[in-house]
Design a protein around this motif. Structure first.
Motif, short mmCIF file in Angstrom:
data_model
loop_
_atom_site.label_atom_id
_atom_site.label_comp_id
_atom_site.label_asym_id
_atom_site.label_seq_id
_atom_site.Cartn_x
_atom_site.Cartn_y
_atom_site.Cartn_z
N GLY A 22 0.77 -1.18 0.01
CA GLY A 22 0.06 -0.07 -0.04
C GLY A 22 0.80 1.32 -0.13
N ASN A 23 0.15 2.24 -0.32
CA ASN A 23 0.84 3.78 -0.40
C ASN A 23 1.44 3.91 1.05
N ASN A 24 1.04 3.59 2.17
CA ASN A 24 1.29 4.02 3.42
C ASN A 24 2.24 2.87 3.99
N ALA A 25 2.86 1.95 3.27
CA ALA A 25 3.70 1.16 3.78
C ALA A 25 5.22 1.69 3.63
N VAL A 26 5.77 1.78 4.86
CA VAL A 26 7.17 2.69 4.85
C VAL A 26 8.18 1.57 5.36
N GLU A 27 9.43 2.06 5.01
CA GLU A 27 10.50 1.38 5.24
C GLU A 27 11.43 1.91 6.07
N ASP A 28 11.95 1.30 7.11
CA ASP A 28 13.05 2.24 8.32
C ASP A 28 14.27 1.39 7.96
N VAL A 29 15.33 1.56 7.45
CA VAL A 29 16.46 1.04 7.21
C VAL A 29 17.28 1.34 8.34
N ARG A 30 17.71 0.16 9.17
CA ARG A 30 18.62 0.28 10.31
C ARG A 30 19.86 -0.31 10.33
N ALA A 31 20.59 -0.30 10.88
CA ALA A 31 22.12 -0.77 10.88
C ALA A 31 22.11 -2.25 10.39
N HIS A 32 21.43 -3.17 11.09
CA HIS A 32 21.64 -4.54 10.67
C HIS A 32 20.08 -5.26 10.18
N ARG A 33 19.19 -4.51 9.88
CA ARG A 33 17.79 -4.88 9.46
C ARG A 33 17.07 -3.73 8.99
N ILE A 34 16.05 -4.29 8.38
CA ILE A 34 15.00 -3.40 7.81
C ILE A 34 13.74 -3.66 8.24
N VAL A 35 12.97 -2.68 8.89
CA VAL A 35 11.76 -2.61 9.36
C VAL A 35 10.61 -2.08 8.65
N PHE A 36 9.54 -2.80 8.52
CA PHE A 36 8.52 -2.18 7.52
C PHE A 36 7.12 -1.85 8.39
N GLY A 37 6.48 -0.81 8.26
CA GLY A 37 5.42 -0.26 9.01
C GLY A 37 4.48 0.39 8.21
N LYS A 38 3.57 0.92 8.88
CA LYS A 38 2.48 1.91 8.45
C LYS A 38 2.93 3.30 8.48
N SER A 39 2.69 4.25 7.81
CA SER A 39 3.31 5.60 7.84
C SER A 39 2.77 6.15 9.12
N LEU A 40 1.70 6.53 9.36
CA LEU A 40 1.45 7.52 10.57
C LEU A 40 1.90 7.14 11.79
N SER A 41 1.50 5.92 12.14
CA SER A 41 1.87 5.51 13.43
C SER A 41 3.16 4.73 13.44
#
Length: 109
Positions: free
Chosen positions: A38-57
């Motif tokens: 979805g358009n609200n799926a976002v990724e947060d690239v961290r040091a050793h992993r990538i976390v996916f969440g929904k944008s606002l919260s």
């Protein structure tokens, strides 16, 4: 202010250099699937992993951490439930994992 204390935010282009070649296609496939939900799926690239969440919260639904020959995938449907951990290799069938990720994504409000 970006980068003042923590440094500049990492990009996927930078992160993917640390993913072993043997599991890169699987890792990239799971990443693309998470981003396509979805358009609200976002990724947060961290040091050793990538976390996916929904944008606002930024409630996370998937966490991908590459290893030498596998990927540790954590899937969380709800904060009140423990997350599920799946070890994925290049031999793993993706249908069940994708179903779990989709269910977690759809559960987050």
């Amino acid at each position: 202010m970006d980068g003042l204390f923590l440094g500049p935010k990492r990009s996927y282009e930078d992160f993917k250099k640390q993913i072993p070649v043997s599991i890169f296609p699987v890792f990239d496939s799971i990443r693309q699937y998470c981003m396509s939900l979805g358009n609200n799926a976002v990724e947060d690239v961290r040091a050793h992993r990538i976390v996916f969440g929904k944008s606002l919260s930024f409630r996370w639904f998937a966490d991908l951490e590459p290893g030498n020959d596998s990927i540790i995938v954590k899937v969380q449907r709800d904060r009140k439930e423990p997350f599920q951990t799946i070890t994925v290799t290049s031999e793993t069938k993706m249908d069940e994992l994708k179903g779990m990720i989709l269910d977690a994504y759809n559960t987050i409000h």
